[in-house]
Design a protein around this motif. Structure first.
Motif, PDB file in Angstrom:
ATOM      1  N   ARG A 347       0.833  -1.215   0.000  1.00 11.07           N
ATOM      2  CA  ARG A 347       0.000   0.000   0.000  1.00 11.07           C
ATOM      3  C   ARG A 347       0.859   1.252   0.000  1.00 11.07           C
ATOM      4  N   LYS A 348       2.124   1.080  -0.360  1.00  8.65           N
ATOM      5  CA  LYS A 348       3.074   2.199  -0.549  1.00  8.65           C
ATOM      6  C   LYS A 348       3.366   2.980   0.740  1.00  8.65           C
ATOM      7  N   ILE A 349       3.498   2.214   1.841  1.00  8.43           N
ATOM      8  CA  ILE A 349       3.923   2.817   3.116  1.00  8.43           C
ATOM      9  C   ILE A 349       5.090   1.990   3.661  1.00  8.43           C
ATOM     10  N   ILE A 350       6.176   2.672   4.016  1.00 10.74           N
ATOM     11  CA  ILE A 350       7.346   1.975   4.570  1.00 10.74           C
ATOM     12  C   ILE A 350       7.343   2.142   6.089  1.00 10.74           C
ATOM     13  N   VAL A 351       7.457   1.018   6.812  1.00  7.66           N
ATOM     14  CA  VAL A 351       7.651   1.066   8.278  1.00  7.66           C
ATOM     15  C   VAL A 351       8.847   0.170   8.610  1.00  7.66           C
ATOM     16  N   GLY A 352       9.318   0.250   9.856  1.00  2.00           N
ATOM     17  CA  GLY A 352      10.477  -0.563  10.251  1.00  2.00           C
ATOM     18  C   GLY A 352      10.051  -1.815  11.007  1.00  2.00           C
ATOM     19  N   SER A 353      10.892  -2.839  10.926  1.00  2.40           N
ATOM     20  CA  SER A 353      10.679  -3.993  11.802  1.00  2.40           C
ATOM     21  C   SER A 353      11.361  -3.666  13.142  1.00  2.40           C
TER      22      SER A 353
END
Ligand SMILES: Cc1ncc(COP(=O)(O)O)c(C=O)c1O
Length: 385
Positions: A347-353
């Motif tokens: 959905r074109k959102i970058i988050v971190g692990s």
């Protein structure tokens, strides 16, 4: 060959990568090589605090590059002098001097060395879930077995690990041969954790009483990320030594050790150095970037956006808990984090692990606005269905 293939062929494979080739950034967005736009809730790992390519930072870097890219610390420099003043005046009230280097781990190495030099003592107290870097000294105070155990020949025999948030454990571990207690005031990489006010206050009292240094590793938290300029300001607690790196110079490599009066004089000339630390290009970027954080009141925005995130994500059934402070947030999930990171990326959102397999981290630019929080909320709602 594609860029993915070139990297896979020629780079040492030390990273688990997202399937993205990023070529451009602007504000809270980054763009891939096909022109697709992504909302960056990862901030390039807590680095892009003023957003990607803020115009003031870009201008400062290009102006400085045309004047003097580098000269060693053996000579004085206008950008370095002004950046040092800006850092010391805007860190803790007791800050008196700064040592510049190039990364977080290098800053922590220096801090540990300075604390040992200042106290003449060998041992360090660190936390079982802390993360301080990958070089041998910093690794030796990093609690996570995942990072340390593959390299058993580290210096951890001089370190005692205690649980984060429990001052009683520090009390038990303190002895006259302890040089420093090192913590991240808000833990991040090993799992997002915040202590209570009493924890920080007691650490301060105990370190002063014992004569050892309190080191805050603010590699992620300094300069606005947690909603205050420095994280300890949430609890009115100042460390003797504070390290920082990541976001300070808008993405140009930097590290620094900020020292208070009691400890500032510890290393004598010649006892510590770093060729590129304090280089004019990084200093110009640092000065401009801190200028933006102050002028645009980004610490205040981080606090407001934390509230917006807590209000809008709190009711999502996917999310068990929201941990952290300001825009260093860990979302504990009812699902595997890897799946959620991948679903958000679609959905074109970058988050971190994060350290725990069921936690994702939000480390966006401090410039995010309510519409970006709404975008994240809609995506997480869809994923929860
Ligand atoms: C709290 C903390 N300390 C130290 C480091 C190491 O910084 P660097 O990767 O710049 O060496 C990191 C990196 O993630 C960090 O989060």
């Amino acid at each position: 060959m594609s860029y993915e293939e070139l990297e896979q062929k020629y780079l040492l494979p030390t990273y688990d990568k997202l399937p993205l080739v990023l070529v451009r950034g602007e504000g809270v967005h980054v763009y891939d090589d096909k022109g697709a736009k992504y909302l960056d809730f990862y901030g390039g790992h807590a680095v892009a605090s003023t957003g990607h390519c803020h115009k003031d930072v870009v201008k400062a870097i290009s102006d400085q590059a045309g004047k003097l890219i580098f000269y060693s610390n053996v000579c004085y420099n206008d950008a370095r002098a002004e950046a040092a003043e800006l850092v010391v005046k805007n860190a803790y009230a007791g800050s008196r001097s700064v040592f510049f280097c190039n990364s977080g781990t290098e800053a922590n190495e220096a801090a540990l060395k300075i604390a040992r030099r200042a106290t003449g003592r060998p041992r360090i107290i660190a936390t079982t879930t802390g993360f301080h870097g990958r070089t041998i000294g910093s690794l030796s105070v990093t609690g996570g077995a995942k990072y340390r155990d593959p390299f058993p020949e580290n210096l951890a025999n001089l370190t005692e690990f205690v649980p984060f948030g429990e001052f009683e454990a520090v009390e038990r571990a303190l002895s006259p041969d302890v040089a420093a207690v090192i913590i991240e005031p808000v833990q991040s990489t090993g799992g997002v954790r915040v202590g209570n006010k009493r924890y920080y206050e007691r650490l301060r009292e105990m370190c002063s009483g014992n004569g050892c240094a309190l080191i805050f590793d603010e590699v992620q938290t300094a300069f606005g990320r947690t909603g205050k300029m420095m994280a300890g300001q949430h609890w009115g607690v100042e460390p003797d030594i504070c390290t920082t790196a990541k976001a300070a110079a808008g993405g140009v490599p930097i590290g620094m050790v900020i020292l208070n009066e009691a400890i500032a004089g510890a290393p004598a000339p010649g006892e510590h150095a770093s060729t590129f630390g304090g280089g004019p290009l990084a200093m110009a970027a640092l000065k401009a970037n801190l200028g933006v954080i102050l002028k645009e009141k980004l610490a205040d925005n981080a606090r407001e956006m934390e509230m917006a995130i807590r209000d809008s994500l709190g009711a999502n059934p996917l999310i068990r808990a929201i941990k952290g402070k300001g825009l260093l947030l860990g979302l504990d999930l009812n699902k595997d984090a890897k799946t959620v990171v991948a679903e958000l990326l679609k959905r074109k959102i970058i988050v971190g692990s994060s350290g725990p397999a069921d936690q994702i981290r939000l480390l966006p630019p401090l410039t995010i606005q309510p519409e970006h929080v709404r975008e994240l909320r809609s995506a997480l709602r869809e994923i929860a269905k």
